[in-house]
Design a protein around this motif. Structure first.
Motif, PDB file in Angstrom:
ATOM      1  N   ARG A  32       0.688  -1.342  -0.153  1.00 20.09           N
ATOM      2  CA  ARG A  32       0.150  -0.229   0.018  1.00 20.09           C
ATOM      3  C   ARG A  32       0.995   1.523  -0.161  1.00 20.09           C
ATOM      4  O   ARG A  32       2.321   1.425   1.030  1.00 20.09           O
ATOM      5  CB  ARG A  32      -1.177  -0.058   1.208  1.00 20.09           C
ATOM      6  N   SER A  33       0.557   1.898  -0.598  1.00 15.10           N
ATOM      7  CA  SER A  33       1.154   3.466  -1.168  1.00 15.10           C
ATOM      8  C   SER A  33       1.055   4.673  -0.018  1.00 15.10           C
ATOM      9  O   SER A  33      -0.236   4.605   0.763  1.00 15.10           O
ATOM     10  CB  SER A  33       1.082   4.512  -2.292  1.00 15.10           C
ATOM     11  N   VAL A  34       1.591   4.924   0.561  1.00 10.66           N
ATOM     12  CA  VAL A  34       1.561   5.546   1.955  1.00 10.66           C
ATOM     13  C   VAL A  34       1.041   7.415   1.361  1.00 10.66           C
ATOM     14  O   VAL A  34       0.889   7.987   2.121  1.00 10.66           O
ATOM     15  CB  VAL A  34       2.509   5.653   3.224  1.00 10.66           C
ATOM     16  N   VAL A  35       1.510   7.871   0.576  1.00 10.90           N
ATOM     17  CA  VAL A  35       1.245   8.926  -0.005  1.00 10.90           C
ATOM     18  C   VAL A  35       0.454   8.842  -0.548  1.00 10.90           C
ATOM     19  O   VAL A  35      -0.296  10.185  -2.017  1.00 10.90           O
ATOM     20  CB  VAL A  35       2.158   9.292  -0.738  1.00 10.90           C
ATOM     21  N   ARG A  36      -0.311   8.186  -1.492  1.00  5.55           N
ATOM     22  CA  ARG A  36      -1.822   8.030  -2.254  1.00  5.55           C
ATOM     23  C   ARG A  36      -2.533   8.372  -1.314  1.00  5.55           C
ATOM     24  O   ARG A  36      -2.812   7.130  -0.203  1.00  5.55           O
ATOM     25  CB  ARG A  36      -1.555   7.394  -2.678  1.00  5.55           C
ATOM     26  N   PHE A  37      -3.736   8.904  -1.747  1.00  3.85           N
ATOM     27  CA  PHE A  37      -5.197   8.209  -1.195  1.00  3.85           C
ATOM     28  C   PHE A  37      -6.465   7.708  -1.655  1.00  3.85           C
ATOM     29  O   PHE A  37      -6.163   8.412  -2.971  1.00  3.85           O
ATOM     30  CB  PHE A  37      -5.916   9.189  -0.535  1.00  3.85           C
ATOM     31  N   GLY A  38      -7.006   7.065  -1.177  1.00  3.79           N
ATOM     32  CA  GLY A  38      -8.487   7.686  -2.377  1.00  3.79           C
ATOM     33  C   GLY A  38      -9.413   8.428  -2.122  1.00  3.79           C
ATOM     34  O   GLY A  38      -8.803   9.711  -1.929  1.00  3.79           O
ATOM     35  N   ARG A  39     -10.856   7.956  -1.921  1.00  2.00           N
ATOM     36  CA  ARG A  39     -11.636   8.937  -2.260  1.00  2.00           C
ATOM     37  C   ARG A  39     -11.751   9.638  -0.853  1.00  2.00           C
ATOM     38  O   ARG A  39     -11.541   8.545   0.104  1.00  2.00           O
ATOM     39  CB  ARG A  39     -12.900   8.181  -2.387  1.00  2.00           C
ATOM     40  N   THR A  40     -11.996  10.434  -0.227  1.00  2.00           N
ATOM     41  CA  THR A  40     -12.542  10.999   0.743  1.00  2.00           C
ATOM     42  C   THR A  40     -13.809  11.135   1.205  1.00  2.00           C
ATOM     43  O   THR A  40     -15.339  10.596   0.175  1.00  2.00           O
ATOM     44  CB  THR A  40     -12.400  12.608   0.675  1.00  2.00           C
ATOM     45  N   PRO A  41     -13.892  10.215   2.416  1.00  4.11           N
ATOM     46  CA  PRO A  41     -14.899   9.981   2.897  1.00  4.11           C
ATOM     47  C   PRO A  41     -16.272  10.562   3.009  1.00  4.11           C
ATOM     48  O   PRO A  41     -16.168  12.334   2.912  1.00  4.11           O
ATOM     49  CB  PRO A  41     -15.059   9.709   4.269  1.00  4.11           C
ATOM     50  N   LYS A  42     -17.529  10.177   2.769  1.00  5.04           N
ATOM     51  CA  LYS A  42     -18.681  11.432   2.719  1.00  5.04           C
ATOM     52  C   LYS A  42     -18.397  12.129   4.298  1.00  5.04           C
ATOM     53  O   LYS A  42     -18.459  11.496   5.227  1.00  5.04           O
ATOM     54  CB  LYS A  42     -19.743   9.809   2.529  1.00  5.04           C
ATOM     55  N   ILE A  43     -19.097  12.725   4.343  1.00  3.83           N
ATOM     56  CA  ILE A  43     -18.993  13.134   5.541  1.00  3.83           C
ATOM     57  C   ILE A  43     -20.756  13.076   5.861  1.00  3.83           C
ATOM     58  O   ILE A  43     -22.069  13.420   5.198  1.00  3.83           O
ATOM     59  CB  ILE A  43     -19.402  14.923   5.651  1.00  3.83           C
ATOM     60  N   THR A  44     -20.979  12.432   7.280  1.00  2.30           N
ATOM     61  CA  THR A  44     -22.267  11.676   7.860  1.00  2.30           C
ATOM     62  C   THR A  44     -22.723  12.264   8.437  1.00  2.30           C
ATOM     63  O   THR A  44     -23.889  13.005   8.972  1.00  2.30           O
ATOM     64  CB  THR A  44     -21.874  10.584   8.101  1.00  2.30           C
ATOM     65  N   ARG A  45     -21.473  12.870   9.497  1.00  2.00           N
ATOM     66  CA  ARG A  45     -22.122  13.971  10.807  1.00  2.00           C
ATOM     67  C   ARG A  45     -23.171  15.442  10.661  1.00  2.00           C
ATOM     68  O   ARG A  45     -22.409  16.112   9.429  1.00  2.00           O
ATOM     69  CB  ARG A  45     -20.513  14.226  12.030  1.00  2.00           C
ATOM     70  N   HIS A  46     -23.560  15.293  11.148  1.00  4.02           N
ATOM     71  CA  HIS A  46     -24.247  17.083  11.372  1.00  4.02           C
ATOM     72  C   HIS A  46     -23.254  17.913  11.722  1.00  4.02           C
ATOM     73  O   HIS A  46     -23.047  18.457  13.016  1.00  4.02           O
ATOM     74  CB  HIS A  46     -25.870  17.273  11.338  1.00  4.02           C
ATOM     75  N   LEU A  47     -22.522  19.269  10.707  1.00  2.00           N
ATOM     76  CA  LEU A  47     -21.668  19.659  10.934  1.00  2.00           C
ATOM     77  C   LEU A  47     -22.210  21.853  10.620  1.00  2.00           C
ATOM     78  O   LEU A  47     -23.075  21.943  10.247  1.00  2.00           O
ATOM     79  CB  LEU A  47     -20.186  19.923   9.504  1.00  2.00           C
ATOM     80  N   GLU A  95      -5.037  17.542  -7.449  1.00  2.00           N
ATOM     81  CA  GLU A  95      -5.637  17.351  -6.407  1.00  2.00           C
ATOM     82  C   GLU A  95      -6.339  15.870  -6.232  1.00  2.00           C
ATOM     83  O   GLU A  95      -6.814  15.183  -5.324  1.00  2.00           O
ATOM     84  CB  GLU A  95      -7.369  18.208  -6.762  1.00  2.00           C
ATOM     85  N   ARG A  96      -6.069  15.568  -7.526  1.00  2.24           N
ATOM     86  CA  ARG A  96      -7.284  13.644  -7.886  1.00  2.24           C
ATOM     87  C   ARG A  96      -5.417  12.995  -6.602  1.00  2.24           C
ATOM     88  O   ARG A  96      -5.993  11.424  -5.779  1.00  2.24           O
ATOM     89  CB  ARG A  96      -6.912  13.474  -9.012  1.00  2.24           C
ATOM     90  N   ARG A  97      -4.215  12.998  -6.994  1.00  2.00           N
ATOM     91  CA  ARG A  97      -3.378  12.528  -5.950  1.00  2.00           C
ATOM     92  C   ARG A  97      -3.675  12.897  -4.793  1.00  2.00           C
ATOM     93  O   ARG A  97      -3.787  11.414  -4.086  1.00  2.00           O
ATOM     94  CB  ARG A  97      -1.973  12.795  -6.238  1.00  2.00           C
ATOM     95  N   ALA A  98      -4.182  13.776  -4.334  1.00  2.00           N
ATOM     96  CA  ALA A  98      -4.421  13.893  -2.255  1.00  2.00           C
ATOM     97  C   ALA A  98      -6.173  13.573  -2.354  1.00  2.00           C
ATOM     98  O   ALA A  98      -6.396  12.543  -1.599  1.00  2.00           O
ATOM     99  CB  ALA A  98      -4.770  15.684  -2.016  1.00  2.00           C
TER     100      ALA A  98
END
Lengths: 293, 300
Positions: A9-24, B115-118
């Motif tokens: 697993r790469s430590v510098v690449r990220f997947g999709r950002t999580p959906k915000i479920t909590r009301h802010l 941005e896609r990378r992040a």
């Protein structure tokens, strides 16, 4: 998680950002969501000059400024106070020592690895005469400072970061300045931003300045007890012509109404007699040249 | 993130040197007192011979390449950069770029990539629709611009050829590390590695002697700078039982940097030289010599 999975697993690449479920909750002014945790931004890249300091400069500065002392220092001589502190009548009065301030006479703290000299912050400030007639003339200077330093108010969730601060007049001087009017800006740089600015200065700006032999030092006969020579600060100024050499400004120099000069202060932790000399020794390790007139 | 050991240890070693001086002085005064106070001194205690002092130079080449971050550091920095990217103030495009210029197109493309990378490969894909022809034209224009500005050249490799062929003489080896000069000497039929060193002449200061001895052993074809007039370490070989009457040997170490040039041996007593890291030095020098110098060498 298995070992194989963690190693692939790469430590510098990220997947999709999580959906915000909590009301802010939303900020009423900006309509932006307020996160429910305190988000603080820290260093996001290794810092080359900081590494240079810890691998080379710190040792060298310590060896160069080491003063050998055999045994602990004697306790400081008690200085007679102007008023008797036990007298209830003068108990809370400001009580200066007889014989004036001891500021320029204090010896430096004993040499030790803990108080090896280091750069604490770089302070930049600039005064604009045109701002007295119209405060909107400051906008170009503010924009230039933002481009130069990248600082902004409480940036990265840090409450101690003041960003670009407006400097206001303090006194009324006839025909020149009035109290309370904005006349300039100042920025305090610390940490990686400080080292970034320093690196840009010594690599892009100073080598391209015309007729710049180095930061001019006062003659060796000047006083060693003056406040400037015992405070551990190295200061110099850049002319307006130097602003165009900063690469951040160089890309769109014509977007600014005019070039601005600035004063730069390197603030170190050196104190006591000879503090400015020790500060110069450290700053010259970052390749700022010095000359004696 | 680097070790700050060298400083902490420096104080220790200077204390050691202090201690040495105190002891010799104290013993001298004691012997004189005893000889004068005893009415009939039958046996005069022999004055110990003067210590033999030499100055050595720890010649350092500082790191010339930045350190490679560890896996943990890379993960940490990437995470912080992601937070920074999501929280930063909006970038003032119209202040920095002319509307519709080639530079702006290229910057937008690069920014989208970052941005896609992040934030994942599908970030911002729904927001805007760009036709295929437009995207291809943008890419061709950006490539053309990069070619004009000569940005296609590769970076220098971070590992030098001196590392791959294990050339210990090269100053380009181990660019990320502090390396030090070590000499292979042949003294009285004993072959050993040590730092450049030599004797102190009468009336000469220690740091001047260090500079002179360095040039005497390694040639004058290098530009060096002795950092401080203060010694940074001291080494005393353990005295042998049978030779207890012999003069004590004390070696003071001085830190120096090499700016340019290289060692040139004249081929008499010194057989070879090598630029070595701290760990490589440990494998070559003797145990008690290593104990004397290990704390003034940089771990990284």
């Amino acid at each position: 998680m298995s070992v194989a999975a963690s190693s692939t697993r790469s430590v510098v690449r990220f997947g999709r950002t999580p959906k915000i479920t909590r009301h802010l909750r939303k900020n009423r002014m900006t309509q932006l969501p307020i996160p429910h945790v305190n988000i603080l931004m820290r260093e996001f890249a290794p810092c080359r000059l900081e590494d240079h300091y810890y691998s080379t400069l710190q040792d060298n500065a310590m060896y160069m400024t080491y003063v050998h002392e055999s045994g602990p220092r004697p306790p400081p001589r008690s200085v007679r106070l102007t008023y008797d502190p036990t007298d209830p009548y003068t108990k809370n009065r400001y009580n200066p020592p007889v014989g004036g301030s001891q500021l320029g006479k204090k010896p430096p703290p004993p040499s030790s690895p803990e108080n090896a000299i280091r750069l604490e912050k770089i302070s930049i400030h600039s005064m604009l005469k045109d701002a007295i007639s119209s405060r909107s003339n400051l906008l170009g200077l503010i924009m230039a400072m933002r481009a130069l330093t990248g600082e902004s108010y409480k940036a990265g969730g840090r409450h101690a970061v003041d960003g670009i601060q407006i400097v206001r007049g303090k006194k009324s001087v006839g025909g020149w300045i009035r109290p309370g009017i904005p006349v300039g800006v100042k920025v305090d740089l610390k940490g990686p931003a400080m080292y970034d600015f320093l690196g840009t200065l010594v690599e892009f700006v100073l080598p391209r300045l015309r007729d710049f032999p180095g930061v001019i030092m006062p003659p060796s006969s000047s006083s060693v007890n003056s406040p400037s020579s015992v405070s551990g600060v190295v200061s110099f100024g850049l002319p307006p012509s130097a602003m165009g050499f900063f690469p951040q400004i160089e890309v769109n120099l014509d977007a600014y109404p005019k070039p601005y000069g600035m004063h730069i202060h390197f603030v170190t932790n050196a104190t006591g007699l000879g503090a400015q000399n020790r500060a110069r020794a450290l700053v010259s390790g970052f390749q700022i040249p010095f000359v004696r007139k | 993130m680097l070790s700050r050991n060298p400083l902490a240890s420096c104080r220790l070693s200077t204390n050691v040197s202090l201690h040495v001086f105190h002891r010799t002085l104290a013993t001298e005064t004691v012997t004189e007192l005893s000889s004068s106070s005893i009415p009939v001194p039958s046996i005069r205690t022999k004055r110990p011979p003067r210590a033999h002092i030499s100055a050595a130079v720890i010649l350092n080449r500082s790191p010339i390449v930045t350190r490679t971050p560890t896996l943990f550091e890379r993960a940490y920095y990437a995470y912080q950069a992601r937070i920074r990217r999501s929280l930063h103030n909006p970038f003032p495009f119209d202040f920095y770029f002319k509307q519709g210029s080639l530079l702006e197109t290229r910057f937008n493309m690069e920014e989208k990539k970052r941005e896609r990378r992040a934030f994942g490969p599908n970030f911002g894909r729904d927001d805007e629709f760009v036709s295929k022809e437009k995207a291809a034209a943008d890419k061709a224009a950006a490539d053309q611009l990069a070619l004009q500005e000569g940005e296609v050249e590769d970076f220098m490799p971070r590992v030098h050829t001196a590392d791959t062929i294990r050339d210990l003489h090269s100053l380009d080896r181990k660019g990320k590390r502090n390396i030090y000069l070590l000499l292979l000497t042949n003294a009285q039929g004993k072959v050993m590695w040590r730092f450049p060193q030599g004797d102190v002449e009468k009336g000469e200061l220690l740091h001047q002697a260090a500079q002179r001895d360095l040039h005497a052993e390694c040639g004058s074809f290098m530009d060096t700078w002795i950092v401080s007039r203060n010694p940074i370490g001291v080494y005393k070989p353990a005295p042998l039982e049978s030779l207890s009457e012999e003069a004590e040997k004390i070696t003071f170490f001085f830190k120096a940097h090499i700016m340019a040039g290289q060692v040139k041996l004249d081929g008499t007593s010194i057989k070879d030289f090598a630029w070595l890291t701290k760990q490589e030095i440990e494998a070559r020098v003797q145990k008690d010599y290593w104990d004397g110098v290990k704390d003034v060498l940089s771990d990284y």
